[in-house]
Enzyme design. Structure first.
Site, PDB file in Angstrom:
ATOM      1  N   HIS A 132       0.994  -1.198   0.409  1.00 32.68           N
ATOM      2  CA  HIS A 132      -0.590   0.153   0.727  1.00 32.68           C
ATOM      3  C   HIS A 132       1.392   0.933  -0.018  1.00 32.68           C
ATOM      4  O   HIS A 132       0.745   2.494  -0.592  1.00 32.68           O
ATOM      5  CB  HIS A 132      -0.628  -0.008   1.099  1.00 32.68           C
ATOM      6  CG  HIS A 132      -1.841   1.117   1.856  1.00 32.68           C
ATOM      7  ND1 HIS A 132      -3.237   0.942   0.962  1.00 32.68           N
ATOM      8  CD2 HIS A 132      -1.866   2.434   2.094  1.00 32.68           C
ATOM      9  CE1 HIS A 132      -4.155   2.707   1.316  1.00 32.68           C
ATOM     10  NE2 HIS A 132      -2.836   2.624   1.660  1.00 32.68           N
ATOM     11  N   GLU A 133       1.846   1.342   1.215  1.00 29.80           N
ATOM     12  CA  GLU A 133       2.928   2.807   1.056  1.00 29.80           C
ATOM     13  C   GLU A 133       3.677   2.385   0.093  1.00 29.80           C
ATOM     14  O   GLU A 133       3.935   3.489  -0.620  1.00 29.80           O
ATOM     15  CB  GLU A 133       3.597   2.678   2.048  1.00 29.80           C
ATOM     16  CG  GLU A 133       2.888   2.426   3.473  1.00 29.80           C
ATOM     17  CD  GLU A 133       1.658   3.962   3.495  1.00 29.80           C
ATOM     18  OE1 GLU A 133       1.812   4.601   3.016  1.00 29.80           O
ATOM     19  OE2 GLU A 133       1.079   3.778   4.247  1.00 29.80           O
TER      20      GLU A 133
END
Lengths: 180, 448
Positions: A132-133
């Site tokens: 996600h990051e």
């Protein structure tokens, strides 16, 4: 030298055994070799005594300082509890359309919530938050497609709702930015 | 409402707060702006529209409480969320009293912030939808006759606005003169089909054979007198709308033919065998009670359900007397201009008569009365004696009973059908025996 490697920098991790499966997964998911990079960081600078937490943006700034020429992306993985001043905590932070991202394992373990330990669930959460990051570094905002790893999660139970991979539209954007 | 269309302005004197919130909302897909003081925020508000303002209470210069009041006085639609420290919650409560949407305490739980913003976005979306719906109603290409402030006509306008955006089949019901065809034209004029024609067919005005030819068209030589090929109304309505007036009057055979066309969207011209494909929207109108006609076996149930997907009931004028002055003045301006007469207003006595008349022929009758009054008027005002009513002037009376209304109605239908009992019974939607009973009961007799 072409930026062709995804570097993972461990920061104050109590359990390094999670690194190998993470490297394998990131290599597979992003199509570039993921490797460990060791860096000395000045964590005292990021520590807030009153909050007993670490200022995420300050750690991230150190992660991306003077990156190796071969660095395609840099992901810091920390066991510290991280924050930004206006929020009480973060699961992770990333440079939007940049090269650096940071993910914290502190609030990803079941034990933090008084629940029974679950190593497999913890690993799954870590993979999801790491991907996600890193997704933000490709310029991906939060995605509304059900199950996409770019779904926003501000609660630990939200993390379970998403998959560990990108939806088709997000994946297309990530593919465009991969090294040849 | 897409997030990238929602602008969030963060007003806080602390750089770290502005910076971290800006990153947070950018990664969430919002359009984000920042300001370090109320002065800078005022400039930002003037530069582009913002939907949500996140506002710190304690700032040098104008504080958040004062700036919140300023925002409310300039634009009430902007949603203000106060950012406050735990120590200043009382001040935040004051801001809520001044119209702020909500407050969050620093540091904010990410989950709480997400929910607060989600609620704000939802409120903004609903407000925008409300504005758009009102705009759509105001923007409707509406004939002058469909105007008014009564709840009944407002409901009709809302329904027209809603159904115009769809391709649904519409049934418009109402008494003669209530504006059924005008409503149909308004639906068409505000639909995506507006650049194609609306073709009107008065089903009550044709015999079965003639209606068939009118609707389907014919090939050359299809019947005596068919010297050339002619397109029917269904074909001319392709890509547009077909309006069937008095649909309740069509014969059983025509009902079956029409059902087939609606289901297959194709037909053949009379005397031809090549299928013609058509794409049109159907709007029908009737003054008959079709449910009763279906129950009596006079109207096909399957066709009824095909035609009656969305129903609009046009209110009789006597049920919305508050609209009469507006309509009367609207017709006054329209005809005074077209007839180049200097009649400018309706005198109070004349207006009182108009408002209290029972308008059996509804808006159409009002329009005719005003038109005639303009011709007859000798001054700048229409006065009472300029008004001539087609029926004997009869103000609405509280004592009208259902029996009196039924007697008058049956009398009118018998007169219209020249005392053809079968036809009158069909129009009234009752059987012949019932009609005979009622004629006897009310002492009605055929004029000699």
């Amino acid at each position: 030298m072409n930026p062709s490697k995804l570097y993972v920098i461990p920061i104050q991790l109590s359990d390094n055994s999670l690194l190998d499966p993470l490297l394998a997964y990131l290599t597979h998911d992003f199509g570039v070799p993921a490797e460990i990079l060791r860096r000395e960081l000045d964590l005292a600078k990021a520590y807030n005594v009153e909050r007993d937490q670490y200022y995420s943006s300050m750690i991230l700034a150190q992660l991306i300082e003077n990156p190796p020429e071969s660095a395609f992306r840099i992901l810091g993985v920390t066991g510290l509890d991280i924050y930004i001043p206006v929020l009480t905590y973060l699961f992770g932070e990333a440079q939007f359309k940049g090269i650096g991202a940071l993910v914290s394992t502190f609030r990803l373990r079941n034990e933090f919530y008084g629940r029974p330990s679950d190593a497999q669930l913890f690993e799954e959460r870590l993979f999801k938050e790491a991907v996600h990051e890193l997704g933000h570094t490709f310029g991906l905002p939060h995605c509304h497609y059900p199950g996409c790893v770019m779904n926003s999660s501000t609660d630990i139970d939200d993390v379970a709702e998403k998959m560990v991979s990108f939806c088709r539209a997000c994946a297309q954007i990530v593919r465009q930015d991969r090294p040849l | 409402m897409d997030k990238e269309n929602i602008g969030i302005l963060i007003v806080d004197d602390e750089f770290s707060v502005r910076d971290s919130l800006a990153k947070w909302f950018l990664s969430d897909g919002f359009r984000v702006g920042t300001a370090e003081s109320a002065d800078v925020a005022m400039t930002r508000l003037g530069e582009q529209p913002w939907d949500i303002v996140l506002l710190d209470i304690k700032m040098p210069g104008m504080d958040g409480i004062e700036f919140n009041r300023h925002i409310r006085s300039v634009d009430k639609d902007i949603i203000v969320i106060i950012i406050t420290a735990y120590s200043s919650v009382d001040t935040a409560v004051q801001a809520l009293k001044d119209g702020a949407f909500d407050y969050v305490s620093k540091p904010v739980d990410p989950d709480d912030l997400t929910h607060t913003i989600r609620n704000a976005v939802e409120k903004r979306r609903l407000a925008q939808e409300n504005i758009q719906l009102k705009q759509r109603i105001e923007d409707l290409t509406m004939p002058d006759e469909i105007v008014g402030t009564s709840p009944q006509i407002k409901r009709v306008l809302e329904m027209i606005a809603t159904v115009a955006q769809t391709d649904a089949t519409v049934m418009i019901r109402g008494e003669s003169g209530t504006g059924k065809e005008l409503a149909a034209r308004a639906i068409h004029g505000n639909s995506h089909r507006r650049y194609a024609p609306i073709i009107s067919v008065n089903c009550g005005a044709f015999t079965e054979t003639l209606l068939e030819s009118e609707l389907f068209g014919h090939e050359k030589g299809a019947f005596t007198g068919a010297c050339t090929r002619r397109k029917g109304k269904l074909e001319r309505a392709d890509k547009g709308t077909i309006f069937f007036g008095e649909i309740g009057n069509i014969s059983p055979k025509m009902q079956m033919d029409l059902l087939r066309v609606i289901e297959t969207k194709q037909f053949t011209r009379l005397g031809g065998d090549t299928p013609v494909h058509v794409d049109f929207r159907i709007i029908s109108a009737t003054h008959r009670n079709l449910e009763e006609a279906v129950a009596a076996g006079e109207f096909r149930e399957d066709l009824y359900f095909r035609l009656n997907v969305f129903t609009i009931d046009m209110p009789p004028l006597r049920e919305r007397p508050e609209d009469i002055p507006l309509l009367a003045n609207c017709f006054l301006q329209m005809y005074s201009r077209s007839m180049t007469r200097g009649v400018r207003e309706i005198a109070p006595d004349a207006m009182q008569m108009l408002v209290s008349y029972d308008w059996r022929r509804n808006v159409r009758e009002l329009r005719n009365v005003i038109e005639r009054a303009i011709v007859l008027s000798s001054g700048e005002k229409i006065i009472g004696r300029d008004l001539s009513f087609p029926f004997r002037y009869r103000a609405k009376q509280q004592g009208d009973t259902m029996e009196e209304i039924e007697k008058a109605h049956i009398g009118r239908i018998l007169e219209r059908t020249e005392w053809n009992i079968s036809q009158a019974a069909s129009v009234l939607g009752i059987d012949r025996t019932t009609l005979y009973t009622k004629i006897k009961k009310y002492g009605l007799s055929k004029p000699s």
